[in-house]
Design a protein around this motif. Structure first.
Motif, short mmCIF file in Angstrom:
data_model
loop_
_atom_site.label_atom_id
_atom_site.label_comp_id
_atom_site.label_asym_id
_atom_site.label_seq_id
_atom_site.Cartn_x
_atom_site.Cartn_y
_atom_site.Cartn_z
N ASP A 6 -26.89 72.49 41.94
CA ASP A 6 -27.31 73.77 42.51
C ASP A 6 -26.10 74.64 42.82
OD1 ASP A 6 -29.73 75.24 43.50
OD2 ASP A 6 -28.50 75.28 45.31
N ARG A 7 -25.03 74.01 43.31
CA ARG A 7 -23.81 74.78 43.57
C ARG A 7 -23.23 75.33 42.28
NH1 ARG A 7 -21.13 70.43 47.77
NH2 ARG A 7 -22.22 71.15 49.66
N ARG A 8 -23.25 74.50 41.22
CA ARG A 8 -22.75 74.97 39.93
C ARG A 8 -23.60 76.13 39.42
NH1 ARG A 8 -22.20 69.34 39.10
NH2 ARG A 8 -24.13 69.26 37.91
N ARG A 9 -24.92 76.02 39.62
CA ARG A 9 -25.82 77.09 39.18
C ARG A 9 -25.54 78.37 39.95
NH1 ARG A 9 -30.68 79.25 40.70
NH2 ARG A 9 -30.66 77.98 42.57
N ALA A 10 -25.34 78.24 41.26
CA ALA A 10 -25.03 79.42 42.08
C ALA A 10 -23.70 80.04 41.65
CB ALA A 10 -25.00 79.04 43.55
N ARG A 11 -22.72 79.16 41.36
CA ARG A 11 -21.41 79.66 40.93
C ARG A 11 -21.53 80.39 39.58
NH1 ARG A 11 -18.85 75.52 42.22
NH2 ARG A 11 -18.98 74.38 40.26
N ARG A 42 -28.86 75.86 52.81
CA ARG A 42 -28.18 76.20 51.56
C ARG A 42 -28.87 77.35 50.82
NH1 ARG A 42 -27.48 70.51 51.73
NH2 ARG A 42 -25.28 69.91 51.65
N ILE A 43 -30.20 77.46 50.96
CA ILE A 43 -30.93 78.56 50.34
C ILE A 43 -31.96 79.07 51.33
CG2 ILE A 43 -30.60 77.67 47.99
CD1 ILE A 43 -33.49 76.70 48.04
N THR A 44 -32.52 80.23 51.04
CA THR A 44 -33.55 80.81 51.89
C THR A 44 -34.93 80.42 51.35
OG1 THR A 44 -33.71 82.84 50.57
CG2 THR A 44 -32.05 82.78 52.33
N PRO A 45 -35.98 80.54 52.16
CA PRO A 45 -37.33 80.27 51.65
C PRO A 45 -37.68 81.15 50.45
CG PRO A 45 -37.36 80.32 54.04
CD PRO A 45 -35.98 80.77 53.62
N GLU A 46 -37.18 82.39 50.44
CA GLU A 46 -37.44 83.28 49.31
C GLU A 46 -36.77 82.76 48.04
OE1 GLU A 46 -38.25 85.10 53.01
OE2 GLU A 46 -36.34 84.26 52.30
N GLU A 47 -35.56 82.23 48.18
CA GLU A 47 -34.87 81.65 47.01
C GLU A 47 -35.56 80.37 46.56
OE1 GLU A 47 -30.24 83.06 47.70
OE2 GLU A 47 -31.02 81.35 48.85
N PRO A 106 -35.20 76.85 40.20
CA PRO A 106 -35.59 76.07 39.02
C PRO A 106 -35.97 74.63 39.33
CG PRO A 106 -33.21 76.49 39.05
CD PRO A 106 -33.80 77.34 40.12
N ARG A 107 -35.60 74.13 40.51
CA ARG A 107 -35.94 72.75 40.89
C ARG A 107 -37.10 72.70 41.89
NH1 ARG A 107 -33.64 68.28 38.18
NH2 ARG A 107 -31.56 68.84 37.46
N ARG A 108 -37.86 73.78 41.99
CA ARG A 108 -38.91 73.82 43.00
C ARG A 108 -40.03 72.81 42.73
NH1 ARG A 108 -39.22 78.21 39.78
NH2 ARG A 108 -41.15 78.70 38.70
N SER A 109 -40.13 72.30 41.52
CA SER A 109 -41.20 71.36 41.20
C SER A 109 -40.79 69.91 41.46
CB SER A 109 -41.60 71.51 39.72
OG SER A 109 -40.49 71.22 38.88
N VAL A 110 -39.56 69.68 41.91
CA VAL A 110 -39.09 68.31 42.14
C VAL A 110 -39.60 67.80 43.49
CG1 VAL A 110 -37.07 66.82 42.44
CG2 VAL A 110 -37.04 68.64 40.72
N LEU A 111 -40.43 66.77 43.46
CA LEU A 111 -40.94 66.12 44.67
C LEU A 111 -40.06 64.93 45.01
CD1 LEU A 111 -44.73 66.14 43.72
CD2 LEU A 111 -43.63 67.57 45.45
N MET A 112 -39.75 64.78 46.28
CA MET A 112 -38.90 63.67 46.71
C MET A 112 -39.71 62.48 47.21
SD MET A 112 -36.26 65.33 45.94
CE MET A 112 -35.04 64.09 46.32
N ARG A 113 -40.97 62.71 47.56
CA ARG A 113 -41.85 61.62 48.00
C ARG A 113 -43.25 61.86 47.48
NH1 ARG A 113 -41.42 61.15 54.45
NH2 ARG A 113 -39.39 62.16 54.73
N VAL A 114 -43.85 60.82 46.90
CA VAL A 114 -45.25 60.85 46.46
C VAL A 114 -45.81 59.43 46.52
CG1 VAL A 114 -45.03 62.83 44.90
CG2 VAL A 114 -44.58 60.52 44.03
N LEU A 115 -47.14 59.32 46.40
CA LEU A 115 -47.77 58.03 46.17
C LEU A 115 -47.83 57.79 44.68
CD1 LEU A 115 -50.84 58.04 48.63
CD2 LEU A 115 -48.50 57.24 49.05
N GLY A 116 -47.67 56.53 44.25
CA GLY A 116 -47.77 56.20 42.83
C GLY A 116 -47.01 54.94 42.50
#
Length: 411
Positions: free
Chosen positions: A303-308, A143-148, A153-163
């Motif tokens: 993300d689609r809405r943001r891209a649109r 859906r996006i490139t590594p550069e994107e 804006p959601r690059r700080s969202v982690l999907m898995r962590v300990l805690g």
């Protein structure tokens, strides 16, 4: 095969405390990057790293080491949940973990979050672990490139962590072969997010000493602005012993006494940092979101809405810019048509409307009024002036020039 190791952790140029922890032992090597406001980040990484460090021992096989490392991460997860129960103000804290256990000519790896494990072999740098982040899911799905992803804006969202956020976290594990000459790198995203892989490769290739290389990698992050904490652990494989020449021990928050005090105010960003690294002087706090299909679909839809919206914005800007250019051209043309000059047309004097110049093959003037005055009837100097054109401020002045030319011709 023997090994040498090095571990360096730095708070960075913006943070007021170090949420990273690291451990370089005889067989075990760990990097953890804490998350969670208040005192949570440093506490989470320190507790997890200290607990995992307890399994630093020699194992009969890589499979045994893999099981022990995975079990240690699960035990650390439970310990973090217990800590939150006793200290409710730490609710929501968590930590990433990337761990490696050396067993002979193999390594066992366990990983969760967005800290990373790299392998340098024969001059080629490979990323061994995969980030457990929302943007990585978008990259993997095309859906996006590594550069994107780097500016998403959601690059700080982690999907898995300990805690305390997940009672049964999914941990990636693997067993890989290693050989003399290999150099393993474990790092927090304070390095991987701000230093390119080309620079990492260059440092790891050109600094044979592990400690020097680790410090140079941290310096590269600092030179890039280092808004986040950065922790680097290097493990070099060489010769023929199973244990490293030295064991560094704990670094980062795990090396300091455990504190549950609130986080002090962040350091003020210095002006030179703002000028030299305007795009990298701030860093968003990482935060966890459950890796559920419902949440992922919600983020993907957003993300689609943001891209649109971005496409609509750019289209609007382009249309407005085009309209502005057209308006300028129209106004400029109208201005040229308010001007007049006297020139030659087919051997006769004529009044032209517009300006003498043109835009490429397009003229910006036309004959407004032809006269009966022949160029041949004019004195040589006057004829040459008409052929070179005589400017007038308006039609009235142009007709006055023609009258004078007529008088000259009659003479």
């Amino acid at each position: 095969m023997a090994s040498t190791s090095a571990a360096v952790s730095h708070v960075g140029k913006v943070r007021s405390k170090n949420d990273d922890s690291g451990y370089a032992g005889h067989h075990l090597f760990v990097v953890a990057d804490g998350m969670g406001g208040h005192a949570g980040g440093d506490v989470a990484s320190a507790i997890a790293t200290t607990r995992i460090a307890e399994i630093d021992e020699q194992y009969a096989s890589a499979a045994d080491a893999e099981f022990a490392l995975q079990s240690a991460l699960i035990a650390a997860n439970s310990l973090l949940a217990e800590t939150v129960f006793e200290h409710p103000e730490l609710t929501g804290m968590g930590t990433t973990v990337s761990g490696l256990v050396r067993v002979g000519d193999q390594v066992a790896i366990a990983h969760i979050g967005d800290s990373r494990v790299y392998l340098l072999r024969d001059g080629e740098l490979s990323q061994i672990t995969a980030d457990h982040t929302f943007v990585q899911r978008l990259v993997d799905s095309g859906r996006i490139t590594p550069e994107e992803a780097a500016v998403h804006p959601r690059r700080s969202v982690l999907m898995r962590v300990l805690g305390d956020v997940d009672a049964a976290p999914e941990i990636d594990t693997s067993i890989l072969d290693t050989r003399a000459g290999d150099r393993w790198l474990l790092c927090s995203d304070g390095l991987s997010s701000y230093v390119s892989e080309d620079k990492i490769l260059n440092v790891m290739t050109n600094c044979p000493d592990a400690d020097e290389a680790a410090r140079q990698l941290v310096k590269e992050s600092l030179d890039a602005g280092a808004p986040d904490n950065v922790t680097v652990i290097l493990l070099d494989i060489d010769e023929s012993r199973d244990t490293p020449d030295t064991a560094v021990g704990l670094v980062g928050s795990a090396a300091a006494p455990l504190s549950f005090e609130p986080e002090p105010a962040r350091r003020a960003v210095r002006l030179p940092t703002l000028l030299l690294h305007p795009l990298k002087t701030t860093v968003e706090d990482s935060h966890f979101e459950p890796e559920s299909d419902e949440y992922l679909q919600e983020l993907i839809a957003e993300d689609r809405r943001r891209a649109r919206r971005r496409r609509i914005t750019w289209l609007t800007v382009i249309v407005l810019a085009a309209l502005a250019v057209i308006a300028i051209v129209v106004l400029a043309y109208q201005w040229t048509q308010s001007l007049y000059y006297v020139g030659a047309d087919g051997g006769q004097v004529a009044i032209f409307q517009g300006v003498q110049q043109g835009i490429g093959p397009i003229p910006l003037s036309s004959v407004y009024e032809r006269t009966d005055i022949r160029l041949d009837d004019l004195p040589t100097f006057t004829r040459e002036s008409v052929e070179a054109t005589i400017s007038a401020d308006d039609l009235e002045e142009a007709r006055s020039i023609v009258e004078r030319l007529g008088a000259t011709a009659n003479d």
